[in-house]
Design a protein around this motif. Structure first.
Motif: not given
Lengths: 452, 452
Positions: A2-3, A5-6, A84, A101, A378, B73, B76-78
């Protein structure tokens, strides 16, 4: 796969120098003037309030300033901070724009403020100044200085804007946890505070008032320094670690920025985030937009004058050339307490005057609405201050959609809102009100601008 | 160059499989028993409460389980989360021990709980279950599931332990911000809640009571699932991303762990953090200590029996073999609301029974004292739950100093305390009380253990 993200940097990618924007401005801010004589002031005039190490940074024309190893060691507690890609927000807005951000909320106190609190405590410690006084709005700055003072073993006395003191007890407790003393401003501990209370016992307070109190307390104590969380040149200098990290992260992401967005109260998070890109803008990217977002209730750039004014209510500070609504203006108690300041940093004001920075102003309900969308998509609850940048990014992303053009938008999420849930509760329960543009109050304050 | 402080992984180092400890236990937990018949239950018995995707994870004996891309996915936010060397804490304790902490507080809601909330919401979504019910103590779990449900577009109904509901309004607002419905437990919305209120209108509530309410609500709605934030095998499976990241970070830091410490309520953060090291302990490091720290007011491992018991107060859940104080035991309202559970996860209990895990219990004032030291030295205000792990690390670091031996201590800082400032205010103002070991209450509850 997947793309991505961070975009995370390693410890050794933390900048080792601060970026000084002054050499890059056609017309740098003119010299501060003495509040009494109206004459330009020199380093010695500032000595009662600040250590020489910071004063020299305030006036330096050098393009960079080395970050001391002891400061870098503390930066490493939370820096580098992540960049992010807000993929879920992009989807929700169905926009061709790419939104990123820079998240400063991972710092110990949840905002960008420690970037300058730590070096300020450090340089004071070097010169044996073991007590620091300061003001704080929402408490982001006060808790940052409290953390820095705890680290270097200094005493920290905080004057907290009364409306936030009561709205955000959590921040006060955090400051106490670091060992700081906190009182609501206006207080009866200073002449400035007593003067305001005499005029209006129910004053909600403001950053301008709290600054008067903290400055007065420091000036009366030879062993103390005053510490400011925004506005001044050395504060903005320290915040440039944010934008310098961002430059590396954008290279890592392989994207060129089109719009850089930050919220502005005193202007330091926006400036630290955006100023490092001014050389790029002037050299090869005149189309690069640097957007400062302010509250409609305190619109110093969009509605203020670019003139010499005091930094505080009582007139104890030097006169600074800046965008101002008048130092007598007390903004309504919007929940973005950190943005309730009557003026704008001289460096940001100079950049605006030169056409390098543009400004937008929004009301708090539309700002909170954008914040809720960001939270649901988010996962992070933004600070009410930072939510102004979220709103700015949403507006630009929708404009890109309208124009059918893909833009790369980066905003500075300067802090989280974990301490601001009372504000979100007010919004969610429909109790949050907007304030009509306070024309009369601002006109009255502007009429009192000092004549120089 | 100063000593390295943080050990950060890249996005592609997030584990792609969960670690299953079962194949590594000499005596895995015996099968759950049906609350009515007392007979071992199979997957079909759990179908009314959970989607088959999670039920199969609950019973699998496979050494690893793949993490779906859609879950990765969101991780990956954190994730990955940092490993930090607590250099300043080491200095303050003047200990030869090296102290590191794995920090899960960088997640959107500030704790480790989203590690399982996200896959739980995901597997329910796959099977068309669009409403999730759950309980929450301090609100860490509830806000995590609320976030996950917001991401996958599901309805989230939360029963929040009443004492925390009132102590921690911030968490409730955060859940509301994600769109979840929250009510205090015991509530009058369920038979279980009404039954408790009839006995004690002023009941502070407990996780055991709240579980009864959430389970009842889900069982009555075919489109709903119940979601549990700890205790069960699949929850612990999901949390092993923590320990697996830690393995890579310790290799990066070039250190061998001597003591791994985590706080325990239901046991999931400790298990997810420590279980991936059980193969190492059994293979070549018998001296490696895995230490679970619990509140003295709710000492399920140190004072409980290892027996079959209900997971909830009313007796709606299957009977699980675990360390328990008796499902009728309602712990006193300590501020570590997330640790107020009468029993311990069957997998943690089995590891204790096999001698792989040891336990310690501390009172809340000594725990808060350790938390304040950590805050002043490392800058992060820990959640009251996580502060139990901080206390455990401080105790071991001081023991190492006493013995003059350098040990490598790693603890799991499972969450921050930004939502728990009311608890710290109580501590700082001297209002925090300890509870005498509730011997009589526990004895009474133990006497009511089901006979099987």
């Amino acid at each position: 796969m997947s793309e991505r993200r961070r975009f995370l940097l390693t410890e050794d990618q933390i900048p080792t120098t601060w970026f000084n924007v002054k050499p890059h401005l056609d017309v740098p801010p003119p010299a501060p003037l003495h509040p009494g004589t109206g004459q330009p002031i020199g380093p010695d005039d500032l000595a009662p309030l600040f250590p020489m190490g910071l004063i020299l940074q305030e006036v330096t024309q050098e393009p960079t300033v080395d970050i001391p190893g002891d400061v870098l060691d503390v930066y490493k507690i939370w820096r580098p901070t992540p960049l992010v890609r807000a993929i879920n927000l992009e989807k929700a807005l169905d926009t061709p724009a790419r939104i990123y951000y820079k998240y400063e909320g991972t710092s110990p106190v949840g905002s960008h403020k420690p970037n300058t609190a730590v070096p300020q405590a450090y340089y004071n410690k070097l010169e044996g100044r073991l007590r620091l006084t300061t003001e704080t709005g929402a408490g982001q700055w006060g808790s940052s200085l409290a953390m820095a003072c705890a680290h270097f073993g200094q005493t920290c006395d905080v004057w907290m804007v009364k409306v936030s003191y009561h709205q955000k007890p959590g921040r006060r407790v955090l400051m106490n946890s670091f060992g700081a003393s906190v009182r609501p401003s206006p207080s009866d501990e200073t002449e400035a505070g007593r003067k305001v209370l005499a005029m209006d016992p129910d004053s909600p307070g403001s950053l301008g008032i709290a600054i008067s109190e903290a400055v007065e307390a420091a000036a009366k104590d030879p062993g103390a320094s005053y510490s400011l969380g925004s506005v001044l040149d050395h504060v903005i200098l320290h915040q440039t670690v944010v934008g310098q990290e961002l430059e590396q992260q954008l290279a890592m992401a392989g994207v060129e920025p089109d719009i850089l967005i930050g919220c502005v109260g005193g202007g330091s998070n926006f400036a630290g985030f955006a100023f490092p890109f001014i050389p790029l803008k002037k050299k090869s990217r005149p189309d690069l937009r640097l957007v400062a977002v302010e509250p409609a209730a305190c619109p110093s750039i969009t509605k203020g004058a670019y003139a010499y004014d005091f930094g505080d209510l009582v007139g104890l500070t030097p006169l600074l050339k800046m965008h101002t609504l008048g130092s007598q203006y007390v903004p309504p108690p919007v929940h973005a307490g950190g943005l309730r300041y009557h003026a704008m940093a001289p460096l940001v004001s100079a950049a605006v005057a030169e056409g390098l920075v543009e400004a937008q102003a929004y009301h708090q309900t539309e700002v909170f609405e954008a914040a809720m969308l960001f939270t649901k998509t988010e996962g992070i609850l933004p600070a009410p201050e930072s939510s102004h940048a979220v709103k700015g990014a949403v507006v630009e992303a929708l404009r890109a959609k309208e124009e059918g053009r893909s833009k790369t938008i980066i905003f500075n999420l300067s802090g989280h809102g974990y301490f601001d849930t009372s504000s979100y509760e007010a919004y969610l329960s429909g109790k949050l009100e907007d304030y009509a543009y306070p024309e009369a109050e601002i006109a009255a304050a502007m009429a009192q601008l000092p004549q120089v």
